[in-house]
Design an enzyme around this catalytic site. Structure first.
Site, short mmCIF file in Angstrom:
data_model
loop_
_atom_site.label_atom_id
_atom_site.label_comp_id
_atom_site.label_asym_id
_atom_site.label_seq_id
_atom_site.Cartn_x
_atom_site.Cartn_y
_atom_site.Cartn_z
N HIS A 239 1.18 -1.00 0.00
CA HIS A 239 0.13 -0.28 0.00
C HIS A 239 0.59 1.05 -0.04
CE1 HIS A 239 -3.21 2.91 1.10
NE2 HIS A 239 -3.78 2.14 0.78
N GLU A 298 -7.86 -4.55 -0.50
CA GLU A 298 -8.29 -5.49 -1.87
C GLU A 298 -8.61 -6.88 -1.13
OE1 GLU A 298 -5.50 -3.49 -3.81
OE2 GLU A 298 -6.02 -1.87 -4.40
#
Length: 356
Positions: A239, A298
């Protein structure tokens, strides 16, 4: 100059704090861990407090807004991708700054996404039911059946988890548009355009593609090792902000457990994902020790939305259902407390040659 505006503070906000070093997300003074058991309507009330004069029955007002936007479903173009179709329908909402506009904008993806998916499957769109909560109504419009409390709670958990997340690309877009004096519909449409990009809101679907390609937990390690050797990016890991595990990943993994225990989600699918996650984290740590690559939101988003019946083509639309409330809060905050956002650029092109 910092490419991508890395570490540049562009706004002060009361809405959310993303602590990438500690792996912590705070929304309006409440940690995600404490907020994730709430309904989406409660998160919406928290985000919008002070920006609108909220009614005592916000869930009822949002249910009425779902009924109001359903009238636009007749204009749906089912030949478009789901995200393009909901963007076109959302553009039919007048560009206001009032609570009514805000509620319709939150209702829009919740109503339009199931309608588009049903039209593409050859079925008729189903109208909203005002007696259901927001998450439950979304699922009944999708499937035609009243969802179980566990299914509604799982979707609520997802919508709350993604409701706001600092000054990400789509939220920044919403604030830039709001800073010009444009209305909420313009801000939301611009934000949706930013979210559509695969580097922002389009990655959960490929997580499922990866799981399908791996097939079994035993195949996870060799498959992932081969992918890393090729230089492929592993979907669901790493991320831009978090240097440790994304707290939203744990929130969504927890939301899956009641569905797994009740048999409403394929336990073997979850077991495969957990095996892939374990193998991926071990290999990433060994092969990329200098890069903090951990599980992101995700990874378990993909499993949760698949379990609830949403196709991969609509994952960005479901993200929009949750994030629209945050976009609106940021747009209102920018409009009431900020100036026109107008950064400078540095020219690096050629200069005109002076005549001899």
């Amino acid at each position: 100059m910092k490419s991508g505006l890395e570490d540049v503070v562009a706004a002060e906000t009361v809405l959310s704090d993303v602590d990438g070093q500690a792996g912590r997300l705070i929304i309006r003074g409440v940690s995600l861990d404490d907020l994730v058991g709430s309904r989406y309507e409660d998160a919406l009330a928290l985000l919008w407090s002070g920006f609108f004069d909220l009614p005592s029955d916000l869930p009822g007002a949002l249910a009425q807004a779902r009924k109001e936007v359903f009238r636009h479903v007749g204009a749906a173009d089912s030949s478009l991708s789901p995200v393009d179709a909901i963007r076109a329908l959302t553009a039919l909402i007048p560009d206001g700054d009032d609570l009514g506009t805000a509620l319709q904008l939150v209702a829009a993806p919740a109503v339009f996404t199931p309608a588009i998916l049903r039209l593409q499957a050859g079925a008729r769109p189903l109208p909203p039911q005002t007696g259901l909560g927001h998450a439950a109504d979304i699922l009944q419009m999708l499937t035609g059946e009243t969802p179980s409390p566990r299914q509604a709670a799982a979707l609520d958990a997802y919508l709350v988890t993604v409701s706001d997340h600092g000054l990400n690309a789509s939220t920044f877009t919403a604030r830039v548009i709001a800073s010009t004096g444009a209305g909420l519909t313009s801000a939301v449409l611009g934000a949706l355009g930013a979210l559509k990009g695969p580097l922002h809101g389009g990655a959960p679907g490929p997580v499922l593609d990866m799981l399908d390609a791996i097939g079994t937990a035993e195949n996870a390690e060799p498959w992932i090792e081969a992918a890393l050797t090729r230089g492929d990016r592993l979907m669901g890991f790493g991320h831009r902000i978090y240097r440790v595990r994304d707290p939203r990943a744990d929130a969504l993994k927890s939301a899956l457990r009641p569905l797994t225990a009740s048999g409403e989600v394929d336990a073997s699918r979850v077991a495969l994902a957990e095996g892939v996650e374990t193998a991926a984290l071990a290999l990433l740590k060994r092969k990329k020790p200098d890069r903090p690559l951990d599980t992101n939101v995700e990874f378990y988003t993909a499993l949760l939305l698949e379990a609830l019946g949403f196709p991969r083509s609509a994952f960005t639309c479901v993200f929009t259902m949750g994030r629209t409330g945050g976009w609106i809060a940021h747009a209102r905050e920018q409009a009431t407390t900020g100036r026109l956002i107008r950064p400078q650029s540095r020219y690096v092109g050629p200069m005109p040659q002076q005549a001899a």
